[in-house]
Design an enzyme around this catalytic site. Sequence first.
Site, short mmCIF file in Angstrom:
data_model
loop_
_atom_site.label_atom_id
_atom_site.label_comp_id
_atom_site.label_asym_id
_atom_site.label_seq_id
_atom_site.Cartn_x
_atom_site.Cartn_y
_atom_site.Cartn_z
N GLY A 89 1.16 12.51 -22.68
CA GLY A 89 0.33 13.13 -21.72
C GLY A 89 1.23 13.92 -20.39
O GLY A 89 2.65 13.06 -20.95
N ASP A 90 0.53 14.17 -19.68
CA ASP A 90 1.72 14.83 -19.22
C ASP A 90 0.93 13.68 -17.37
O ASP A 90 0.47 14.66 -17.01
CB ASP A 90 1.85 16.39 -18.79
N PHE A 91 2.53 13.44 -16.64
CA PHE A 91 2.35 12.85 -15.77
C PHE A 91 2.35 13.28 -14.64
O PHE A 91 1.74 13.15 -13.66
CB PHE A 91 3.43 10.92 -15.79
N HIS A 126 14.79 11.47 -10.12
CA HIS A 126 15.45 12.30 -9.43
C HIS A 126 15.61 14.02 -10.17
O HIS A 126 16.62 14.73 -10.12
CB HIS A 126 17.54 12.10 -9.47
N ARG A 148 14.91 6.93 -13.48
CA ARG A 148 15.87 7.77 -14.25
C ARG A 148 14.45 9.07 -14.07
O ARG A 148 14.38 9.78 -15.12
CB ARG A 148 16.47 7.99 -15.05
N TYR A 165 12.65 20.32 -25.76
CA TYR A 165 12.18 19.56 -26.43
C TYR A 165 11.22 20.94 -27.06
O TYR A 165 10.39 20.81 -27.89
CB TYR A 165 10.34 18.89 -26.07
N1 SAM Z 1 12.79 6.39 -18.20
C1 SAM Z 1 13.57 7.10 -19.82
C2 SAM Z 1 15.14 5.99 -19.37
O1 SAM Z 1 14.95 5.71 -18.35
O2 SAM Z 1 15.75 6.04 -20.84
C3 SAM Z 1 14.22 8.22 -19.80
C4 SAM Z 1 13.91 9.01 -18.73
S1 SAM Z 1 14.59 10.71 -19.09
C5 SAM Z 1 15.53 11.18 -17.37
C6 SAM Z 1 13.41 11.64 -18.09
C7 SAM Z 1 11.26 11.70 -18.76
O3 SAM Z 1 10.63 11.67 -18.26
C8 SAM Z 1 11.63 12.59 -20.58
O4 SAM Z 1 11.49 11.13 -21.25
C9 SAM Z 1 10.56 12.96 -20.06
O5 SAM Z 1 10.26 13.74 -21.62
C10 SAM Z 1 9.54 12.49 -19.28
N2 SAM Z 1 9.12 14.27 -19.17
C11 SAM Z 1 9.54 15.05 -18.25
N3 SAM Z 1 8.37 15.30 -17.76
C12 SAM Z 1 7.35 14.45 -18.07
C13 SAM Z 1 5.53 14.88 -17.88
N4 SAM Z 1 5.70 15.96 -17.43
N5 SAM Z 1 5.52 13.86 -18.31
C14 SAM Z 1 5.53 12.26 -18.88
N6 SAM Z 1 6.42 12.60 -19.20
C15 SAM Z 1 8.00 13.83 -18.53
#
Ligand code: SAM
Length: 340
Positions: free
Chosen positions: A232-234, A252, A249, A144
């Site tokens: 937000g940030d999870f 992992h 996804r 990003y």
């Molecule tokens: N769930 C979707 C799918 O199956 O197509 C996307 C999977 S992608 C590998 C991981 C996702 O987690 C991305 O969209 C990323 O922006 C999000 N992500 C990563 N760190 C994050 C955080 N700290 N808080 C919220 N989302 C986050």
Amino acid sequence: QPNLTAQYLQQITELMDGFKASKALFTASKLCVFDLLQSRPGLDATQVAQEIKASLKGTECLLQACVSLGLLKTCKKPVYENTDLATRFLVSGSPFALHGYIQHCNDIVWPLFSHLESAVREGTNQHEKAFGKKSKDIFQDTYYNSQEVKLRFMNAMHSIARVTGKAVASAFDLSSYKTACDLGGCTGAMAYEFTKAHPGLSVTVFDLPAVVEMSEHFQPLHTDNRVSFVAGDFFKDELPKADLYILARILHDWPDEKVHILLSKIADACTTGCGLLLSEIFLDEDRRGPSRGLLQALSMSEGKQRSATEYSLLLKSHGFITAHVTHTDNLLDAMLCIKV
Ligand code: SAM
């Protein structure tokens, strides 16, 4: 044992040549060969070379290689057209287009794999060697950081989610849930599949602000208002309330310590009976396959691939009992857990 020798030789040749086949596919896709032949089937090599602005010699080799790989068809003349497989998965406008993911493989995964020897020796991610900069959090530091890389990554996620979404969304009876939250739901592609499969369900997509600000760009033409987005940030922020949490996804990408932080936040947001739907490639319990999961693990940064039992144990430690596990015929497996 001549037959066995021939069989082994074929097996080893396929492995040695695998990277050439991948790169031929990536290059044809990047040069939009499949899009061109979809709109104008029956072009010859000279016409294709002109359209994609490439040399005739190189284009001929690429087209012939694609025929040998089952991506293009030709006749004696020779003119070229897409095979059914290419029409389904390689034409950028098709519903199951893998174009975005193929570009990600070419631009991100390929450079990482070219440093595989160091990755194996050092056991660390190779982002610095491949892209010239350190990456602590692969999403925030690498994907990003620029608008172009972000869109490419989002396109990649979008294409896989569109191909796998229906199988994951319809894997279980979810009729008892009314609200879901798709954590790390990216473009919303998976969320839209969930609302299509479950007419009574509304889904909140929760993802980083950099992702959510692009959500309109990926909105399907005929959308419904049951999908909404929250930024937000999870790991840090409060999670939206829901009676079903979706993690597709996500796990992992992270080591156990981070998985525990996320799962404990989800557990805190859940009441008894809430669901957690996990979708990942589940490694075989004896870890002998599937190879697409084991190969993906080779270029991972912090994360790792796990078996269904390993995921179940992680979830159990946060009060989630595994109710169903399914291995879909699609690229992702799924597990439904219930909070007790
Ligand atoms: N769930 C979707 C799918 O199956 O197509 C996307 C999977 S992608 C590998 C991981 C996702 O987690 C991305 O969209 C990323 O922006 C999000 N992500 C990563 N760190 C994050 C955080 N700290 N808080 C919220 N989302 C986050």
